[in-house]
Design an enzyme around this catalytic site. Structure first.
Site, PDB file in Angstrom:
ATOM      1  N   SER A 250       0.830  -1.213   0.000  1.00 13.02           N
ATOM      2  CA  SER A 250       0.000   0.000   0.000  1.00 13.02           C
ATOM      3  C   SER A 250       0.869   1.271   0.000  1.00 13.02           C
ATOM      4  CB  SER A 250      -0.966   0.012   1.190  1.00 13.02           C
ATOM      5  OG  SER A 250      -0.284   0.120   2.408  1.00 13.02           O
TER       6      SER A 250
ATOM      7  N   HIS B 208       8.007   2.878   9.511  1.00 12.20           N
ATOM      8  CA  HIS B 208       7.735   1.903  10.571  1.00 12.20           C
ATOM      9  C   HIS B 208       6.400   2.248  11.231  1.00 12.20           C
ATOM     10  CE1 HIS B 208       8.549  -0.980  13.700  1.00 12.20           C
ATOM     11  NE2 HIS B 208       8.235  -0.073  14.600  1.00 12.20           N
TER      12      HIS B 208
ATOM     13  N   GLY C  62      21.232  -0.260  12.981  1.00 11.89           N
ATOM     14  CA  GLY C  62      20.402  -0.839  14.036  1.00 11.89           C
ATOM     15  C   GLY C  62      19.021  -1.228  13.548  1.00 11.89           C
TER      16      GLY C  62
HETATM   17  C1  GAR Z   1       3.805  -0.691   6.820  1.00  8.34           C
HETATM   18  O1  GAR Z   1       2.872  -0.334   7.808  1.00  8.34           O
HETATM   19  C2  GAR Z   1       5.232  -0.481   7.313  1.00  8.34           C
HETATM   20  O2  GAR Z   1       5.342   0.534   8.249  1.00  8.34           O
HETATM   21  C3  GAR Z   1       5.518  -1.817   7.953  1.00  8.34           C
HETATM   22  O3  GAR Z   1       4.957  -2.745   7.093  1.00  8.34           O
HETATM   23  C4  GAR Z   1       3.774  -2.188   6.526  1.00  8.34           C
HETATM   24  C5  GAR Z   1       3.795  -2.475   5.055  1.00  8.34           C
HETATM   25  O4  GAR Z   1       2.572  -2.170   4.474  1.00  8.34           O
HETATM   26  N1  GAR Z   1       6.930  -1.989   8.127  1.00  8.34           N
HETATM   27  C6  GAR Z   1       7.466  -2.530   9.210  1.00  8.34           C
HETATM   28  O5  GAR Z   1       6.816  -3.016  10.097  1.00  8.34           O
HETATM   29  C7  GAR Z   1       8.984  -2.506   9.239  1.00  8.34           C
HETATM   30  N2  GAR Z   1       9.473  -2.769  10.560  1.00  8.34           N
HETATM   31  P1  GAR Z   1       2.407  -2.150   2.886  1.00  8.34           P
HETATM   32  O6  GAR Z   1       3.092  -3.421   2.347  1.00  8.34           O
HETATM   33  O7  GAR Z   1       0.919  -2.186   2.673  1.00  8.34           O
HETATM   34  O8  GAR Z   1       3.051  -0.905   2.387  1.00  8.34           O
END
Ligand code: GAR
Length: 217
Positions: free
Chosen positions: A28, A124, A158
C-alpha cells in the site's frame, strides 16, 4: 541520468530522483508512491521494485504499473552476507538516488549499508524509539499505550534506530485489534512517506548525528 553542461540552458524541470523501492508485503505504501510519481513536480520516480519474496501483492502492483521488478530471496543464498551483497548488486543496476523501504521486513548488512548508507529511508508503524522491530503495531497494543503512529526515518545499522525524518500519531481505540489499528496507521503513513520522499528528492538529505536534515545547505 543526463547532465547539462553549464553553457546550455537549464532544463524546464529538474530530472526526477530515481527511487528503488523494496517491499515484502501488500504494497500500500508502494501504491501511494506510484500515485504520486507521475507528477513531474513531485521530483521522484520509482524505477524499480525489489522484493525478498515472490507472490506478494506489492509485486503485482509494481507490474501493473509497468515498473521493473526483481526478487532476491534469502533462501537462494548460502548465508545472509551473500544475500545482502546480491540485493546491493540488484539495487545498483537501477542507479538509485534514494532507496525506500516500504514494508521491507529484512535487515541489511555491511555490504548494503556501505554502498547505500545515508540514502535509505524506511517507514515503521509505531512512534520510534518505542516498539521497533517486526511487530510495531502488535507490540503497541499489547503494551497498552493510548497513542501510537508511524515513523519515517533514515536507515542505519540498528533495528529502527536511524535518525527520524517525520512522525504522525494515531489514537488507539478500545476495540482496536492489530488489523484495524494497522489500517488506520497506514492511512497516515502513506501520505507521510510520499511527502518526505518527495522532499528528499527535491531538496536533498544529510545526516548530522541524530538529525536528518532535508533541504540544501
Ligand atoms: C507498513 O505499515 C510499514 O510501516 C511496515 O509494514 C507495513 C507495510 O505495508 N513496516 C514494518 O513493520 C517494518 N518494521 P504495505 O506493504 O501495505 O506498504
Amino acid at each position: 541520468m543526463t547532465h547539462e553542461t553549464p553553457q546550455r540552458p537549464a532544463p524546464a524541470t529538474r530530472e526526477s530522483g530515481r527511487l528503488v523501492v523494496l517491499v515484502s508485503g501488500t504494497g500500500s505504501n508502494l501504491a501511494a508512491l506510484l500515485a504520486a510519481h507521475d507528477d513531474p513536480a513531485y521530483g521522484a520516480r520509482v524505477v524499480a521494485v525489489i522484493a525478498d519474496r515472490g507472490n506478494i501483492r506489492a509485486l503485482d502492483i509494481a507490474r501493473e504499473a509497468g515498473i521493473p521488478t526483481a526478487v532476491v530471496s534469502v533462501k537462494d543464498f548460502d548465508d545472509r552476507a551473500a544475500w545482502d551483497a546480491a540485493v546491493a548488486e540488484t539495487v545498483a543496476v537501477f542507479s538509485p538516488d534514494l532507496i525506500v523501504l516500504a514494508g521491507f521486513m529484512k535487515l541489511f548488512g555491511a555490504t548494503f549499508l556501505g554502498r547505500f548508507g545515508g540514502r535509505i529511508v524506511n517507514t515503521h508503524p509505531a512512534l520510534l524509539p518505542s516498539f521497533p522491530g517486526a511487530h510495531g503495531v502488535r507490540d503497541a497494543l499489547a503494551y497498552g499505550v493510548k497513542v501510537t503512529g508511524c515513523t519515517v526515518m533514515v536507515v542505519d545499522e540498528g533495528i529502527d534506530t536511524g535518525p527520524i525524518l517525520a512522525q504522525a500519531t494515531v489514537a488507539i481505540e478500545p476495540d482496536d485489534d492489530e488489523a484495524t489499528l494497522h489500517e488506520r496507521i497506514k492511512a497516515v503513513e502513506q501520505p507521510l512517506l510520499v511527502e518526505w520522499v518527495g522532499r528528499i528528492a527535491r531538496g536533498g538529505l544529510r545526516v548530522e548525528g541524530r538529525h536528518a536534515i532535508v533541504g540544501r545547505a
